[in-house]
Motif scaffolding. Structure first.
Motif, PDB file in Angstrom:
ATOM      1  N   LEU A  95      70.803  36.455  10.768  1.00 20.19           N
ATOM      2  CA  LEU A  95      71.553  37.216  11.772  1.00 20.19           C
ATOM      3  C   LEU A  95      72.934  37.606  11.256  1.00 20.19           C
ATOM      4  CD1 LEU A  95      70.553  35.316  15.040  1.00 20.19           C
ATOM      5  CD2 LEU A  95      69.770  37.565  14.263  1.00 20.19           C
ATOM      6  N   LEU A  96      73.545  36.729  10.465  1.00 22.25           N
ATOM      7  CA  LEU A  96      74.830  37.080   9.854  1.00 22.25           C
ATOM      8  C   LEU A  96      74.654  38.227   8.855  1.00 22.25           C
ATOM      9  CD1 LEU A  96      76.382  33.540   9.298  1.00 22.25           C
ATOM     10  CD2 LEU A  96      76.967  35.191  11.077  1.00 22.25           C
ATOM     11  N   ASP A  97      73.552  38.201   8.108  1.00 25.91           N
ATOM     12  CA  ASP A  97      73.263  39.303   7.187  1.00 25.91           C
ATOM     13  C   ASP A  97      73.149  40.626   7.935  1.00 25.91           C
ATOM     14  OD1 ASP A  97      73.246  37.719   4.908  1.00 25.91           O
ATOM     15  OD2 ASP A  97      71.077  37.370   4.964  1.00 25.91           O
ATOM     16  N   GLU A  98      72.496  40.598   9.085  1.00 22.97           N
ATOM     17  CA  GLU A  98      72.333  41.821   9.885  1.00 22.97           C
ATOM     18  C   GLU A  98      73.677  42.388  10.313  1.00 22.97           C
ATOM     19  OE1 GLU A  98      69.765  41.089  13.172  1.00 22.97           O
ATOM     20  OE2 GLU A  98      68.066  40.456  11.909  1.00 22.97           O
ATOM     21  N   SER A  99      74.648  41.503  10.526  1.00 26.02           N
ATOM     22  CA  SER A  99      75.979  41.934  10.948  1.00 26.02           C
ATOM     23  C   SER A  99      76.948  42.088   9.785  1.00 26.02           C
ATOM     24  CB  SER A  99      76.557  40.926  11.955  1.00 26.02           C
ATOM     25  OG  SER A  99      75.749  40.828  13.102  1.00 26.02           O
ATOM     26  N   ALA A 100      76.441  41.916   8.558  1.00 34.29           N
ATOM     27  CA  ALA A 100      77.272  42.032   7.346  1.00 34.29           C
ATOM     28  C   ALA A 100      78.464  41.079   7.388  1.00 34.29           C
ATOM     29  CB  ALA A 100      77.740  43.463   7.152  1.00 34.29           C
ATOM     30  N   ILE A 101      78.231  39.868   7.913  1.00 30.97           N
ATOM     31  CA  ILE A 101      79.265  38.837   7.962  1.00 30.97           C
ATOM     32  C   ILE A 101      79.066  37.907   6.762  1.00 30.97           C
ATOM     33  CG2 ILE A 101      80.146  36.844   9.237  1.00 30.97           C
ATOM     34  CD1 ILE A 101      79.374  38.293  11.816  1.00 30.97           C
ATOM     35  N   PRO A 102      80.089  37.723   5.937  1.00 28.88           N
ATOM     36  CA  PRO A 102      79.932  36.881   4.739  1.00 28.88           C
ATOM     37  C   PRO A 102      79.883  35.396   5.097  1.00 28.88           C
ATOM     38  CG  PRO A 102      82.205  37.604   4.941  1.00 28.88           C
ATOM     39  CD  PRO A 102      81.450  38.306   6.041  1.00 28.88           C
ATOM     40  N   TYR A 103      79.128  34.656   4.283  1.00 24.84           N
ATOM     41  CA  TYR A 103      79.030  33.212   4.479  1.00 24.84           C
ATOM     42  C   TYR A 103      78.722  32.548   3.154  1.00 24.84           C
ATOM     43  CZ  TYR A 103      74.029  34.345   4.451  1.00 24.84           C
ATOM     44  OH  TYR A 103      72.784  34.807   4.105  1.00 24.84           O
ATOM     45  N   ASP A 104      78.976  31.240   3.082  1.00 25.06           N
ATOM     46  CA  ASP A 104      78.534  30.442   1.951  1.00 25.06           C
ATOM     47  C   ASP A 104      78.037  29.102   2.476  1.00 25.06           C
ATOM     48  OD1 ASP A 104      80.836  28.921   2.450  1.00 25.06           O
ATOM     49  OD2 ASP A 104      81.958  29.771   0.777  1.00 25.06           O
ATOM     50  N   TYR A 105      77.576  28.259   1.571  1.00 24.65           N
ATOM     51  CA  TYR A 105      76.872  27.042   1.977  1.00 24.65           C
ATOM     52  C   TYR A 105      77.283  25.902   1.050  1.00 24.65           C
ATOM     53  CZ  TYR A 105      72.532  24.116   2.116  1.00 24.65           C
ATOM     54  OH  TYR A 105      71.615  23.098   2.179  1.00 24.65           O
ATOM     55  N   THR A 106      77.877  24.884   1.643  1.00 25.60           N
ATOM     56  CA  THR A 106      78.286  23.688   0.898  1.00 25.60           C
ATOM     57  C   THR A 106      77.314  22.555   1.197  1.00 25.60           C
ATOM     58  OG1 THR A 106      80.625  24.304   0.981  1.00 25.60           O
ATOM     59  CG2 THR A 106      80.112  21.985   0.588  1.00 25.60           C
ATOM     60  N   PRO A 107      76.622  22.040   0.177  1.00 27.32           N
ATOM     61  CA  PRO A 107      75.624  20.998   0.433  1.00 27.32           C
ATOM     62  C   PRO A 107      76.263  19.689   0.884  1.00 27.32           C
ATOM     63  CG  PRO A 107      75.944  21.284  -1.920  1.00 27.32           C
ATOM     64  CD  PRO A 107      76.726  22.381  -1.251  1.00 27.32           C
ATOM     65  N   GLY A 108      75.443  18.833   1.452  1.00 25.87           N
ATOM     66  CA  GLY A 108      75.910  17.528   1.897  1.00 25.87           C
ATOM     67  C   GLY A 108      74.975  16.430   1.445  1.00 25.87           C
ATOM     68  N   VAL A 109      75.354  15.191   1.690  1.00 23.56           N
ATOM     69  CA  VAL A 109      74.509  14.037   1.359  1.00 23.56           C
ATOM     70  C   VAL A 109      73.460  13.898   2.459  1.00 23.56           C
ATOM     71  CG1 VAL A 109      74.447  11.544   1.003  1.00 23.56           C
ATOM     72  CG2 VAL A 109      76.400  12.876   0.184  1.00 23.56           C
ATOM     73  N   SER A 110      72.200  14.119   2.118  1.00 16.19           N
ATOM     74  CA  SER A 110      71.138  14.040   3.115  1.00 16.19           C
ATOM     75  C   SER A 110      70.942  12.607   3.599  1.00 16.19           C
ATOM     76  CB  SER A 110      69.824  14.552   2.519  1.00 16.19           C
ATOM     77  OG  SER A 110      68.740  14.301   3.392  1.00 16.19           O
TER      78      SER A 110
END
Length: 254
Positions: A95-110
């Motif tokens: 949905l963010l892609d559809e709105s051309a909103i930038p994002y990134d992803y920081t992994p965590g300890v599962s």
């Protein structure tokens, strides 16, 4: 900018340095209130607006993100553990892609890592198991038919089951139906790395009894496999003095 951040398995100091820095800088935080340790929110600045996504729909979450972007604010979407496991992040990203909103992803300890640390386990012991199956029971949300518990149990690999604590009698039945011996070692880890963490070793046949005895109904991981008791295994070749590697010559030159 939207930062998807894995909060870690529970203990506040198990968030990554990068994730903590994003939290400190955030103007808006949307966190999974049913699972994320609220102590992490103490890292945010006083002016930060905080939303609990446990009470929100996907539409409402995206609406908050879009509004923050319009105002030029920085948003952290704080998920439990590492959101690549049962985090429902793909639908948000689309949905963010559809709105051309930038994002990134920081992994965590599962939490599967947190559970292993609670029990001092290695999921991949030589000559015991070199494969880890991460799955869950089908409940109100189905799983693909080809990924039934019975089908996965036939592999004899280490299994880590999320979101299944409320269905343990059925889980045991399905594991045994798939080929697990009733006395296969198993473990229940409740709230791994939290202050009120609990951990219990049992077998596949008495998973439900163990959970009932200790009043555990949710927020636990189930681990199944011989690695739980790790009584018999071969040592790693990597550190065997007779094994030659790229970095050292072993005593057995063959």
């Amino acid at each position: 900018m939207i930062h998807f951040v894995g909060a870690g398995s529970g203990a506040p100091d198990l968030i990554t340095l990068r994730g903590a820095e994003y939290l400190r800088k955030a103007d808006v935080v949307i966190y999974a209130g049913s699972l994320v340790n609220p102590e992490l929110l103490r890292m945010t600045k006083e002016s930060c607006t905080i939303h609990d996504s446990a009470k929100m729909t996907l539409v409402e979450v995206i609406r908050v993100m879009r509004e923050a972007e319009k105002q030029g604010l920085t948003t952290v979407r704080l998920h439990t553990g590492d959101p690549c496991f049962y985090g429902a992040i793909r639908e948000q990203m689309d949905l963010l892609d559809e709105s051309a909103i930038p994002y990134d992803y920081t992994p965590g300890v599962s939490s599967l890592c947190g559970a292993a640390s609670a029990l001092n386990l290695e999921y991949t012991l030589p000559d015991v198991s070199q494969t880890v199956i991460i799955t869950r029971m089908a409940g109100r949300t189905p799983v693909p038919e080809k990924e039934s518990i019975e089908a996965l149990a036939t592999h004899g690999a280490t299994m880590v089951l999320f979101l299944s604590t409320g269905m343990l009698p059925e889980l045991s039945r399905r594991l045994i139906s798939g080929g697990c011996a009733p006395d296969t070692p198993a473990a229940i880890v409740y709230k791994a790395t939290w202050p009120d963490e609990e951990k219990y070793i049992c077998t596949v046949s008495d998973l439900a009894q163990t959970a009932e005895q200790h009043h555990i109904t949710k927020t636990a991981l189930i681990i199944v496999g011989d690695i739980v008791t790790h009584s018999h295994y071969d040592r790693s070749k990597l550190y065997d003095p007779g094994f030659t590697t790229e970095f050292r010559m072993g005593t057995d030159k063959k």
